[in-house]
Design a protein around this motif. Structure first.
Motif, PDB file in Angstrom:
ATOM      1  N   THR A  31     -36.973  -9.096 -19.498  1.00 39.36           N
ATOM      2  CA  THR A  31     -36.925 -10.403 -20.453  1.00 39.36           C
ATOM      3  C   THR A  31     -36.827 -11.683 -19.760  1.00 39.36           C
ATOM      4  O   THR A  31     -36.764 -12.693 -20.412  1.00 39.36           O
ATOM      5  CB  THR A  31     -35.733 -10.127 -21.343  1.00 39.36           C
ATOM      6  OG1 THR A  31     -34.393  -9.950 -20.441  1.00 39.36           O
ATOM      7  CG2 THR A  31     -35.736  -8.978 -21.959  1.00 39.36           C
ATOM      8  N   VAL A  52     -37.561 -15.137 -22.182  1.00 40.96           N
ATOM      9  CA  VAL A  52     -36.403 -15.971 -22.647  1.00 40.96           C
ATOM     10  C   VAL A  52     -36.591 -17.183 -21.901  1.00 40.96           C
ATOM     11  O   VAL A  52     -36.496 -17.189 -20.786  1.00 40.96           O
ATOM     12  CB  VAL A  52     -35.094 -15.089 -22.354  1.00 40.96           C
ATOM     13  CG1 VAL A  52     -33.870 -16.282 -22.718  1.00 40.96           C
ATOM     14  CG2 VAL A  52     -34.777 -14.183 -23.267  1.00 40.96           C
ATOM     15  N   ALA A  94     -32.662 -11.935 -25.214  1.00 43.39           N
ATOM     16  CA  ALA A  94     -33.614 -11.534 -25.773  1.00 43.39           C
ATOM     17  C   ALA A  94     -33.430 -10.534 -27.020  1.00 43.39           C
ATOM     18  O   ALA A  94     -34.098 -10.530 -28.356  1.00 43.39           O
ATOM     19  CB  ALA A  94     -34.675 -10.777 -24.749  1.00 43.39           C
TER      20      ALA A  94
END
Length: 248
Positions: free
Chosen positions: A151, A155, A123
């Motif tokens: 994240t 992602v 990320a």
């Protein structure tokens, strides 16, 4: 505990249980994520805009500690969530057409802390996504989500049955597949060029399997000193992603 809704004694095996402020808030803010139940202290839940469809249970810190692994830093928030929908590799590659975002492939990296840390680095350096095997990779979990610091929701994570076939598909999409290994002759900086980069990393200790190395266009190493034999795979991924982002 004062509560709205029921309190299961443990999360169903297929339903991840997240903990920690970053992981839980990121799940709440992800329209693709279905959050089933949230437990939290009055302080942690104060000011949160939680839809009425989500069951909420007020709990003290000791109660929350019994819902998560021992010593897990829940920060006053715990949530049961559904796994994200599967992403097809072809769809991810199509999303990346026309840009130079790097792709990360992990070969049998099973430690959830490492996968979470790699998601965070992905990320940070705007990677297209990560690709792992369906087997020999951790499932979505509180440990992955906590290590990823939110994240996991940002992602794309593609799981494939056959990593070699996935690498062939990645090649057809125009990526230069670089396998990171300490026994390579050249460094990552020497082999990158200007092509779209796919970084391939193996498990710490064992490294990439032979068939995975055979499906790389180039093998490369990081220019580390001989004071250490190797780096943790998540550290190696972060350094490699920085190198790709900083190339001239």
């Amino acid at each position: 505990m004062a509560k709205r809704g029921h309190r299961p004694s443990k999360a169903p095996p297929s339903r991840p249980r997240f903990y920690g402020r970053h992981a839980v808030l990121a799940a709440l803010n992800n329209p693709e994520r279905n959050v089933r139940h949230i437990w939290g202290t009055h302080e942690a839940l104060a000011g949160l805009d939680i839809p009425n469809s989500i069951q909420v249970t007020f709990a003290n810190a000791a109660d929350l500690g019994r819902l998560v692994p021992s010593d897990a830093p829940h920060q006053g928030l715990v949530a049961d969530v559904d796994p994200l929908e599967d992403i097809w590799l072809g769809d991810l590659l199509a999303q990346g057409e026309g840009d130079d975002r790097p792709l990360i492939v992990l070969d049998q990296v099973t430690d959830p802390h490492n996968v979470g840390a790699i998601l965070r680095s992905a990320a940070a350096f705007d990677a297209l996504g990560i690709v792992t095997q369906d087997r020999h990779a951790p499932p979505e979990s509180g440990t992955v989500a906590r290590s990823a610091a939110g994240t996991l929701e940002a992602v794309p994570w593609v799981r494939v049955v056959n990593l070699a076939r996935a690498l062939e598909e990645i090649e057809r999409a125009g990526f230069w597949r670089i396998g990171l290994t300490g026994h390579a002759d050249q460094t990552l900086g020497e082999v990158m060029g200007k092509a779209r980069i796919c970084l391939v990393l193996g498990a710490e200790g064992e490294g990439m399997r032979q068939n995975t190395e055979a499906h790389c266009d180039q093998l490369a190493k990081l220019p580390i000193s001989d004071k250490v034999e190797s780096l943790n795979v998540s550290n190696a991924a972060a350094i490699a992603l920085y190198a790709v982002a900083a190339r001239g």
